[in-house]
Design an enzyme around this catalytic site. Structure first.
Site, PDB file in Angstrom:
ATOM      1  N   LYS A 107      10.203  -6.856  10.627  1.00  0.00           N
ATOM      2  CA  LYS A 107       9.021  -7.340  11.268  1.00  0.00           C
ATOM      3  C   LYS A 107       8.609  -9.052  11.095  1.00  0.00           C
ATOM      4  O   LYS A 107       9.139  -9.409   9.970  1.00  0.00           O
ATOM      5  CB  LYS A 107       7.820  -6.606  10.497  1.00  0.00           C
ATOM      6  CG  LYS A 107       6.423  -6.919  11.048  1.00  0.00           C
ATOM      7  CD  LYS A 107       5.551  -5.807  10.407  1.00  0.00           C
ATOM      8  CE  LYS A 107       4.102  -5.918  10.659  1.00  0.00           C
ATOM      9  NZ  LYS A 107       3.032  -4.984   9.919  1.00  0.00           N
ATOM     10  N   SER A 188       0.453  -2.345  12.295  1.00  0.00           N
ATOM     11  CA  SER A 188       0.923  -3.343  12.985  1.00  0.00           C
ATOM     12  C   SER A 188       2.263  -3.470  13.168  1.00  0.00           C
ATOM     13  O   SER A 188       2.638  -4.666  13.730  1.00  0.00           O
ATOM     14  CB  SER A 188       0.134  -4.355  12.241  1.00  0.00           C
ATOM     15  OG  SER A 188       0.776  -4.825  10.978  1.00  0.00           O
ATOM     16  N   THR A 209      -0.537  -2.399   4.724  1.00  0.00           N
ATOM     17  CA  THR A 209      -1.501  -2.775   4.229  1.00  0.00           C
ATOM     18  C   THR A 209      -2.560  -1.595   4.219  1.00  0.00           C
ATOM     19  O   THR A 209      -3.075  -1.162   2.857  1.00  0.00           O
ATOM     20  CB  THR A 209      -2.257  -4.065   4.631  1.00  0.00           C
ATOM     21  OG1 THR A 209      -1.448  -4.941   4.538  1.00  0.00           O
ATOM     22  CG2 THR A 209      -3.390  -4.402   3.716  1.00  0.00           C
ATOM     23  N   GLY A 211      -1.882   1.521   6.879  1.00  0.00           N
ATOM     24  CA  GLY A 211      -1.477   2.389   8.088  1.00  0.00           C
ATOM     25  C   GLY A 211      -0.568   1.561   8.825  1.00  0.00           C
ATOM     26  O   GLY A 211       0.043   2.349   9.752  1.00  0.00           O
ATOM     27  N   SER A 212       0.138   0.515   8.567  1.00  0.00           N
ATOM     28  CA  SER A 212       0.719  -0.410   9.472  1.00  0.00           C
ATOM     29  C   SER A 212       2.343   0.131   9.416  1.00  0.00           C
ATOM     30  O   SER A 212       2.931  -0.248  10.260  1.00  0.00           O
ATOM     31  CB  SER A 212       0.813  -1.717   9.160  1.00  0.00           C
ATOM     32  OG  SER A 212      -0.469  -2.349   9.738  1.00  0.00           O
TER      33      SER A 212
END
Ligand SMILES: *[C@@H]1O[C@H](CO)[C@@H](O)[C@H](O)[C@H]1NC(C)=O
Ligand SMILES: *[C@@H]1O[C@H](CO)[C@@H](O)[C@H](O)[C@H]1NC(C)=O
Ligand SMILES: *[C@@H]1O[C@H](CO)[C@@H](O)[C@H](O)[C@H]1NC(C)=O
Ligand SMILES: *[C@@H]1O[C@H](CO)[C@@H](O)[C@H](O)[C@H]1NC(C)=O
Ligand SMILES: *[C@@H]1O[C@H](CO)[C@@H](O)[C@H](O)[C@H]1NC(C)=O
Ligand SMILES: *[C@@H]1O[C@H](CO)[C@@H](O)[C@H](O)[C@H]1NC(C)=O
Ligand SMILES: *[C@@H]1O[C@H](CO)[C@@H](O)[C@H](O)[C@H]1NC(C)=O
Ligand SMILES: CC(=O)N[C@H]1CO[C@H](CO)[C@@H](O)[C@@H]1O
Length: 544
Positions: A107, A188, A209, A211-212
């Site tokens: 990422k 994200s 942080t 759910g990402s």
């Protein structure tokens, strides 16, 4: 729409042709849509193909879909030479481990000291460089993995705006997912999810942080491991919150995710949270993959954190079937092992969760920026990042606002203030004794299970791990539901969803075993196909 449909038909035809990707002497090469780490490692060992071939094939696949899906922000210009080097090492009899010579995407908030950008999707950090690799990038390279490139993401890990979209970054554009045209990729770690799901690399790293990793793994039909805070270094990962940020694998199988976690877990002097690791040596997460692991285990379902919305019918029905299936594998599942009423009230209406993140963000972003080797836009704190974002046209302000920046700054205190502690303690209380830990203890359970949509919040507050595995997907007659900007399909036919296994801190070994047993019993990932699949495979690049 007609164009998209045509594309859909074309890609499925091409996909059918590509299945017959035939290698010399009648051996077929692994299909990169489904290839596992063990298959690719075997192919490299037996000299069926090289790491250079793998890099060429994956780059070909990225280029095939980049204009439609915007998954990858940049490809590592050194990937081929790194692959060549690792091929030479292998030829000389040196193998660094199971990831030796395998391309992986990371990422764009995980920094690297190479030619790749470290932007979190923002032009504010365009051209910014770091003094060394992030802790995870360093470990990946030591394990022999090839960092193939950086994936697009929800800008600033979704901590900028109240009216942006999942998978949008000013720098990388809008990611869409592969199971329905214009599918919302969630976030994200949006690009990491899509890239792993359609085989643009062997797997990808995401960060979470709240759910990402879990959410994009869920909608992209993947296995995702949201790790315990402290198991994997966050050094030189562009932060939101030191108390909640984690790095973890997003892969097509539990075992692949376990291989990657084994490579990236461990202490790092640059991230003092890793000093909390309780093990002398990191557990063997691959060996934890045991088909019988569900037998004799005790699970709980905290029903009162499930708040279904319109359209969640198929998800809940499938989840309830999974409970029966887990029972039939020899486990006990206690339903309605709820969080306390106080915890439920904070979960629904409280402000502790957001305030902790905002207070950490102000301080932790500043600490990250202070480490940059070059900082072309001279952004040294959140005020300056906000000012840049509001004045630099491609950041799409004011249409995409800076509400999260604004509120973080308006808070008036950061995580060094005594005002911070009551909010943090509240999180630990409601997610701990009144939440996950209380439920596990009071009912003598091994783990909790939830539909992944409802699983991230409490583990995020507590810093504890979750593993998500494909659970099902929406049926053909599902009405299409768009996001608030009417640009992305949030819900529709074929869109996947996951089931989460939730445990106490550093219980990844147990959670992986449970997720593996469930995955092997159900094989849900194989039951739904993306609408768009790159065609290039190993056969197309070998010898080129
Ligand atoms: C996207 O792929 C095309 C080839 O299909 C290539 O020409 C283009 O440079 C790629 N874009 C990026 C940003 O890599
Ligand atoms: C942005 O969203 C947060 C969280 O939902 C909310 O508290 C806040 O009021 C919103 N701000 C604006 C400007 O809409
Ligand atoms: C890590 O260091 C920071 C800053 O020095 C400190 O606030 C924090 O408590 C430390 N955390 C751990 C787990 O030691
Ligand atoms: C648990 O929560 C569910 C959903 O809110 C509710 O229906 C159920 O009655 C609760 N059970 C207990 C034992 O509290
Ligand atoms: C958070 O909510 C509590 C209870 O409603 C309130 O007293 C407090 O002022 C709020 N904190 C902030 C920073 O808004
Ligand atoms: C986003 O918020 C800004 C104000 O901050 C507003 O001008 C804009 O219309 C909003 N866009 C959407 C799509 O809600
Ligand atoms: C578990 O039991 C303790 C002691 O009775 C209680 O304080 C706590 O709230 C319980 N936790 C949950 C989630 O029910
Ligand atoms: C490498 C890559 O795929 N880059 C793409 C990122 O997204 C933009 C669109 O926003 C494309 O133009 C790039 O090709």
């Amino acid at each position: 729409m007609a164009l998209l449909l045509l594309k859909l038909i074309l890609t499925s035809l091409l996909f059918l042709c590509n299945c017959a990707s035939i290698a010399p002497r009648g051996h077929s090469y692994p299909d990169l849509l489904t290839a596992t780490i063990e298959e690719l490692e075997q192919g490299l060992k037996s000299k069926q193909f090289t790491s250079v071939d793998l890099v060429k094939a994956y780059i070909g696949r990225i280029n095939e879909v980049n204009s439609t899906l915007s998954v990858v922000t940049e490809i590592n210009p050194d990937a081929l030479s790194i692959a060549k080097q690792l091929d030479s090492e292998r030829a000389a009899g040196k193998c660094r481990g199971p990831l030796h010579g395998l391309p992986i995407l990371i990422k764009n908030n995980i920094a690297t000291a190479d030619k790749l950008g470290n932007t979190a999707g923002s032009f504010a950090l365009y051209g910014a460089t770091v003094p060394r690799d992030s802790g995870v990038a360093k470990k990946l390279r030591a394990a022999g993995a090839i960092i193939l490139g950086k994936t697009n993401l929800s800008q600033w890990a979704n901590f900028r705006s109240n009216n942006s979209t999942n998978g949008f970054s000013a720098y990388g554009g809008q990611v869409t997912a592969a199971y329905y045209p214009k599918q919302d990729p969630s976030g994200s770690s949006s690009g990491s999810g899509v890239a792993s799901s359609i085989g643009l690399a062997v797997a990808a790293l995401g960060t979470e942080t709240d759910g990402s990793i879990l959410s994009p793994s869920s909608v992209n039909n993947l296995v995702g491991i949201k790790t315990t805070v402290g198991l994997v270094s966050r050094s030189l990962v562009i932060p939101i919150s030191q108390r909640q940020d984690t790095v973890g694998p997003m892969a097509r199988s539990v075992k692949d995710a376990a291989y990657i976690l084994s490579a990236i877990a461990g202490k790092d002097p640059y991230d003092n949270y890793t000093s909390a690791i309780p093990f002398k040596t990191i557990p063997n997460y691959v060996a934890a993959c045991n088909v019988n692991a569900l037998k004799g285990k005790r699970f709980g379902v905290p029903r009162n954190v499930i708040y279904p919305e319109a359209g969640d019918g198929p998800l809940l029905a499938t989840f309830n079937k999974a409970i029966s299936l887990i029972r039939s594998a020899g486990a006990t599942v206690l339903d309605n092992t709820n969080i306390t009423a106080d915890a439920e009230n904070e979960y629904l209406n409280g402000n502790a969760s957001l305030i902790v993140l905002e207070a950490d963000f102000v301080a932790d972003l500043k600490a990250y920026l202070s480490q940059l080797k070059t900082n072309p836009n001279n952004v040294h704190n959140l005020q300056q990042v906000r000012a840049f974002t509001q004045r630099f046209k491609p950041e799409d302000y004011p249409d995409r606002d800076t509400a999260v920046f604004d509120e973080s700054l308006a808070l008036g205190f950061d995580n060094t203030s005594p005002k911070f502690w009551p909010y943090y303690q509240r999180n630990l209380q409601i997610a701990g004794p009144e939440g996950i830990l209380g439920i596990l203890k009071n009912h003598s359970l091994d783990a909790l299970i939830l539909p992944t949509d409802f699983s991230p919040d409490l583990p995020a507050r507590l810093g504890t791990p979750v593993v998500t595995v494909p659970l099902g997907f929406y049926p053909e007659d599902t009405p299409v539901v768009y996001n608030s900007r009417n640009t992305l399909v949030e819900l529709g036919p074929q869109i996947p969803f996951g089931i989460s296994f939730i445990g106490p801190a550093f219980s990844e070994e147990l959670l992986i075993s449970l997720a593996y047993a469930y995955e092997q019993k159900t094989q849900t990932r194989n039951k739904v196909q993306p609408y768009i699949i790159p065609n290039i495979g190993l056969a197309d690049v070998i010898g080129s």
